[in-house]
Design a protein around this motif. Structure first.
Motif, PDB file in Angstrom:
ATOM      1  N   LEU A  92       0.852  -1.168   0.000  1.00 20.34           N
ATOM      2  CA  LEU A  92       0.000   0.000   0.000  1.00 20.34           C
ATOM      3  C   LEU A  92       0.897   1.230   0.000  1.00 20.34           C
ATOM      4  N   ALA A  93       0.824   2.025  -1.061  1.00 23.45           N
ATOM      5  CA  ALA A  93       1.669   3.215  -1.211  1.00 23.45           C
ATOM      6  C   ALA A  93       3.146   2.845  -1.056  1.00 23.45           C
ATOM      7  N   ALA A  94       3.516   1.718  -1.677  1.00 20.03           N
ATOM      8  CA  ALA A  94       4.902   1.225  -1.672  1.00 20.03           C
ATOM      9  C   ALA A  94       5.367   0.761  -0.295  1.00 20.03           C
ATOM     10  N   HIS A  95       4.444   0.509   0.607  1.00 20.61           N
ATOM     11  CA  HIS A  95       4.760  -0.025   1.926  1.00 20.61           C
ATOM     12  C   HIS A  95       4.089  -1.391   2.092  1.00 20.61           C
ATOM     13  N   LYS A  96       4.743  -2.291   2.807  1.00 21.63           N
ATOM     14  CA  LYS A  96       4.143  -3.595   3.076  1.00 21.63           C
ATOM     15  C   LYS A  96       2.840  -3.423   3.859  1.00 21.63           C
ATOM     16  N   ASN A  97       1.848  -4.243   3.518  1.00 25.59           N
ATOM     17  CA  ASN A  97       0.551  -4.102   4.173  1.00 25.59           C
ATOM     18  C   ASN A  97      -0.168  -5.449   4.180  1.00 25.59           C
ATOM     19  N   THR A  98      -0.803  -5.752   5.297  1.00 24.69           N
ATOM     20  CA  THR A  98      -1.579  -6.984   5.430  1.00 24.69           C
ATOM     21  C   THR A  98      -2.969  -6.622   5.939  1.00 24.69           C
ATOM     22  N   LEU A  99      -3.980  -7.012   5.171  1.00 25.22           N
ATOM     23  CA  LEU A  99      -5.360  -6.727   5.527  1.00 25.22           C
ATOM     24  C   LEU A  99      -6.111  -8.040   5.720  1.00 25.22           C
ATOM     25  N   ALA A 100      -6.841  -8.146   6.815  1.00 28.84           N
ATOM     26  CA  ALA A 100      -7.650  -9.341   7.077  1.00 28.84           C
ATOM     27  C   ALA A 100      -9.038  -8.903   7.508  1.00 28.84           C
ATOM     28  N   VAL A 101     -10.061  -9.557   6.955  1.00 27.17           N
ATOM     29  CA  VAL A 101     -11.445  -9.320   7.355  1.00 27.17           C
ATOM     30  C   VAL A 101     -12.087 -10.677   7.607  1.00 27.17           C
ATOM     31  N   GLY A 102     -13.039 -10.705   8.509  1.00 27.49           N
ATOM     32  CA  GLY A 102     -13.655 -11.992   8.823  1.00 27.49           C
ATOM     33  C   GLY A 102     -14.958 -11.831   9.582  1.00 27.49           C
ATOM     34  N   ALA A 103     -15.572 -12.953   9.861  1.00 23.87           N
ATOM     35  CA  ALA A 103     -16.822 -12.996  10.605  1.00 23.87           C
ATOM     36  C   ALA A 103     -16.884 -14.307  11.376  1.00 23.87           C
ATOM     37  N   SER A 104     -17.606 -14.302  12.475  1.00 17.46           N
ATOM     38  CA  SER A 104     -17.750 -15.526  13.273  1.00 17.46           C
ATOM     39  C   SER A 104     -19.118 -15.543  13.922  1.00 17.46           C
ATOM     40  N   ILE A 105     -19.580 -16.742  14.226  1.00 13.19           N
ATOM     41  CA  ILE A 105     -20.823 -16.918  14.961  1.00 13.19           C
ATOM     42  C   ILE A 105     -20.648 -18.093  15.908  1.00 13.19           C
ATOM     43  N   ASP A 106     -21.050 -17.894  17.148  1.00 14.55           N
ATOM     44  CA  ASP A 106     -20.980 -18.934  18.176  1.00 14.55           C
ATOM     45  C   ASP A 106     -22.335 -19.001  18.858  1.00 14.55           C
ATOM     46  N   ARG A 107     -22.880 -20.199  18.954  1.00 20.89           N
ATOM     47  CA  ARG A 107     -24.213 -20.368  19.531  1.00 20.89           C
ATOM     48  C   ARG A 107     -24.133 -21.375  20.675  1.00 20.89           C
ATOM     49  N   GLY A 108     -24.915 -21.139  21.699  1.00 19.47           N
ATOM     50  CA  GLY A 108     -24.977 -22.085  22.810  1.00 19.47           C
ATOM     51  C   GLY A 108     -26.419 -22.310  23.223  1.00 19.47           C
ATOM     52  N   ASP A 109     -26.849 -23.566  23.188  1.00 22.65           N
ATOM     53  CA  ASP A 109     -28.177 -23.949  23.667  1.00 22.65           C
ATOM     54  C   ASP A 109     -27.991 -24.737  24.959  1.00 22.65           C
ATOM     55  N   VAL A 110     -28.565 -24.242  26.029  1.00 22.27           N
ATOM     56  CA  VAL A 110     -28.371 -24.852  27.339  1.00 22.27           C
ATOM     57  C   VAL A 110     -29.731 -25.221  27.924  1.00 22.27           C
ATOM     58  N   ASP A 111     -29.873 -26.491  28.311  1.00 22.93           N
ATOM     59  CA  ASP A 111     -31.042 -26.950  29.055  1.00 22.93           C
ATOM     60  C   ASP A 111     -30.638 -27.106  30.513  1.00 22.93           C
ATOM     61  N   PHE A 112     -31.315 -26.382  31.388  1.00 26.79           N
ATOM     62  CA  PHE A 112     -30.956 -26.374  32.803  1.00 26.79           C
ATOM     63  C   PHE A 112     -32.156 -26.788  33.639  1.00 26.79           C
ATOM     64  N   THR A 113     -31.931 -27.695  34.568  1.00 27.31           N
ATOM     65  CA  THR A 113     -32.951 -28.063  35.546  1.00 27.31           C
ATOM     66  C   THR A 113     -32.349 -27.988  36.941  1.00 27.31           C
ATOM     67  N   GLN A 114     -33.195 -27.616  37.900  1.00 31.58           N
ATOM     68  CA  GLN A 114     -32.762 -27.639  39.299  1.00 31.58           C
ATOM     69  C   GLN A 114     -33.896 -28.197  40.148  1.00 31.58           C
ATOM     70  N   SER A 115     -33.537 -29.165  40.988  1.00 26.28           N
ATOM     71  CA  SER A 115     -34.485 -29.760  41.924  1.00 26.28           C
ATOM     72  C   SER A 115     -33.973 -29.545  43.339  1.00 26.28           C
ATOM     73  N   SER A 116     -34.882 -29.433  44.270  1.00 26.89           N
ATOM     74  CA  SER A 116     -34.515 -29.237  45.674  1.00 26.89           C
ATOM     75  C   SER A 116     -35.041 -30.387  46.511  1.00 26.89           C
ATOM     76  N   GLN A 117     -34.356 -30.651  47.606  1.00 24.97           N
ATOM     77  CA  GLN A 117     -34.724 -31.747  48.503  1.00 24.97           C
ATOM     78  C   GLN A 117     -34.394 -31.356  49.937  1.00 24.97           C
ATOM     79  N   ASP A 118     -35.397 -31.335  50.798  1.00 26.76           N
ATOM     80  CA  ASP A 118     -35.129 -31.126  52.220  1.00 26.76           C
ATOM     81  C   ASP A 118     -34.264 -32.271  52.732  1.00 26.76           C
ATOM     82  N   ALA A 119     -33.403 -31.960  53.701  1.00 25.71           N
ATOM     83  CA  ALA A 119     -32.491 -32.994  54.194  1.00 25.71           C
ATOM     84  C   ALA A 119     -32.172 -32.785  55.665  1.00 25.71           C
ATOM     85  N   PRO A 120     -32.136 -33.863  56.448  1.00 30.09           N
ATOM     86  CA  PRO A 120     -31.586 -33.790  57.816  1.00 30.09           C
ATOM     87  C   PRO A 120     -30.063 -33.724  57.718  1.00 30.09           C
ATOM     88  N   ILE A 121     -29.424 -33.381  58.807  1.00 33.62           N
ATOM     89  CA  ILE A 121     -27.962 -33.360  58.856  1.00 33.62           C
ATOM     90  C   ILE A 121     -27.514 -34.359  59.902  1.00 33.62           C
TER      91      ILE A 121
END
Length: 462
Positions: free
Chosen positions: A60-89
């Motif tokens: 570029l204008a007689a100078h070294k030049n490196t150009l990079a362009v890009g795109a990305s996509i990251d997806r996360g599907d999470v199934d979450f369950t929580q159960s509770s239980q009374d407990a003696p100690i």
């Protein structure tokens, strides 16, 4: 011109069992009023993603030049369950229970992170290079309640994050550089669904309908140099990162240290110095790293910490508040970190190496004002030893001993009230008399590992 792309898919399935103490227990036990509570979490994650990048090499204008362009996509599907239980100690502090297990939460979250970016490196002269880059990030978090509608929600965050850097090579063996960049971290599904002071959650995961959280924004400055000469490589850099609208887990008023909510806490800062040396002399190689890290709060805060010895009722009668001032150190982050390693090649097929690592003390969670009477969790040093032998081409045997001297040390601490303060460390059924203590996680004791490896590619003699 170069074109690169990748595609991935990851799947994780986990079940987590966690026991908590009921800080509001009053004898005798009745449904919903047992001294212990078990939480059973189920987590299933599916994570596909892809990225593509185009790199263009041209002057570029007689100078070294490196150009990079890009795109990305990251997806996360999470199934979450929580159960509770009374407990003696039991007398041995167990929470084995035959009481009913009640499903309390079933949630699906979909997280989508996509972005486009570009970076250009321009040679100002043969010794000086300027890099300018930017990335537009968009994060979308969708929550779908499978038991009702209370947890439903849609959150979207987007931002353009710039970065720039300058490198200078006065000689082939010396490089100096300066850099600046910005970043954004979107709140996680757990943080978004546990952000209401009036509806605290229990760690590690519990969900409720909660308010909006701001994304965490970072600004980082870095200045450094690196070089090499006669078998020695060295590097040193200084950095300053400021986080705006940082997110922290806050203990709830009147609850246990494991119950609370996530909240934006204003500004925090990580400032420090990183150094490193790598040296080779014949059959001996050695390395050393030292990090000075000053992690502090920059915004005044009033937080609840019932187990902190300096707590006082500041916001309401009976409250247990502490005042956090700018300059107070963030819990869990050591100020000094050291790593040393050496390896000697005795014969063509034999080698012996050791690693020494350690850190200074770090304050416990709940001691955000650094004023609790227990002080920080003590620092430590731990030594590992490893020997390697190659009996034949492609084969290698390794014997590793971690924590050779069987040191007892802790890497994390948390202030809390001790429910097991009865005779013989039994459960104390009077919560009002529970003493405040510093709880520490104990690191792994001495461990011995025998490893056998087979390598298909590469030169077996190197």
């Amino acid at each position: 011109m170069l074109l690169g792309a990748d595609l991935y898919y990851r799947f994780v399935s986990a079940t987590v069992f966690n026991s908590n103490v009921n800080s509001n227990f009053a004898a005798p036990p009745t449904p919903g009023n047992y001294p212990g509570a078990n939480a059973i979490n189920g987590i299933g994650e599916r994570r596909p993603g892809a990225s593509v990048q185009l790199t263009y090499l041209a002057d570029l204008a007689a100078h070294k030049n490196t150009l990079a362009v890009g795109a990305s996509i990251d997806r996360g599907d999470v199934d979450f369950t929580q159960s509770s239980q009374d407990a003696p100690i039991s007398a041995d502090r167990g929470t084995l229970s035959t009481l009913p297990v009640v499903l309390t939460t079933r949630l699906n979250s979909t997280n989508t992170y996509d972005g486009v970016y570009g970076t250009d490196t321009f040679a100002i002269d043969p010794r000086t290079y300027l890099t300018v880059s930017g990335r537009f990030n968009r994060a979308s978090i969708d929550l779908h309640d499978q038991l009702g509608t209370a947890l439903n929600g849609h959150h979207s965050f987007s931002r353009f994050n710039p970065a720039t850097g300058l490198t200078f090579n006065p000689t082939p063996s010396l490089t100096a550089y300066a850099a600046y960049n910005e970043g954004m971290r979107a709140p996680t599904a757990v943080e978004l669904t546990c952000a209401n002071p009036s509806a605290p959650c229990s760690l590690p995961n519990a969900f409720s309908s909660d308010p909006y959280l701001k994304p965490v924004l970072s600004r980082t400055y870095e200045l450094g140099a690196r070089g090499h000469a006669q078998g020695l490589k060295w590097r040193i850099s200084g950095f300053d990162t400021e986080l705006r609208d940082d997110i922290q887990f806050i203990s709830s008023q009147g609850g246990s240290s494991s119950a609370g909510y996530f909240q934006n806490v204003g500004k925090t800062r990580r400032r420090g110095l990183e150094t490193g040396l790598d040296w080779r002399a014949g059959n001996l190689t050695a390395s050393g790293q030292y990090t000075l890290l000053d992690a502090t709060y920059r915004t005044p805060l009033v937080l609840n910490s019932a187990a902190n010895s300096s707590a006082a009722p500041l916001t309401c009668a009976g409250c247990t508040d502490i005042v956090v001032s700018p300059g107070d150190r963030i819990p869990g982050i050591a100020r000094h970190i050291v790593k040393l390693a050496a390896n000697y090649q005795f014969l063509e097929r034999w080698s012996l190496g050791g690693q020494l690592s350690g850190q200074s003390g770090a304050f416990a969670r709940g001691d955000e004002n650094n004023r609790d009477v227990h002080g920080p969790v003590p620092g430590f040093f731990v030594f590992n030893l490893e020997g390697r032998y190659r009996p034949a081409a492609h084969w290698e045997l390794a014997l590793r001993v971690d924590n050779l001297f069987d040191r007892t040390y802790s890497t994390y601490g948390q202030l809390g009230r001790d429910a097991f303060s009865g005779p013989g460390r039994s459960f104390n059924s009077a919560p009002a008399t529970w003493p405040s203590e510093q709880f520490r996680s104990v690191a792994a004791p001495r461990g011995v590992w025998l490893m056998i490896s087979f390598t298909v590619e590469g030169d077996p003699e190197n």
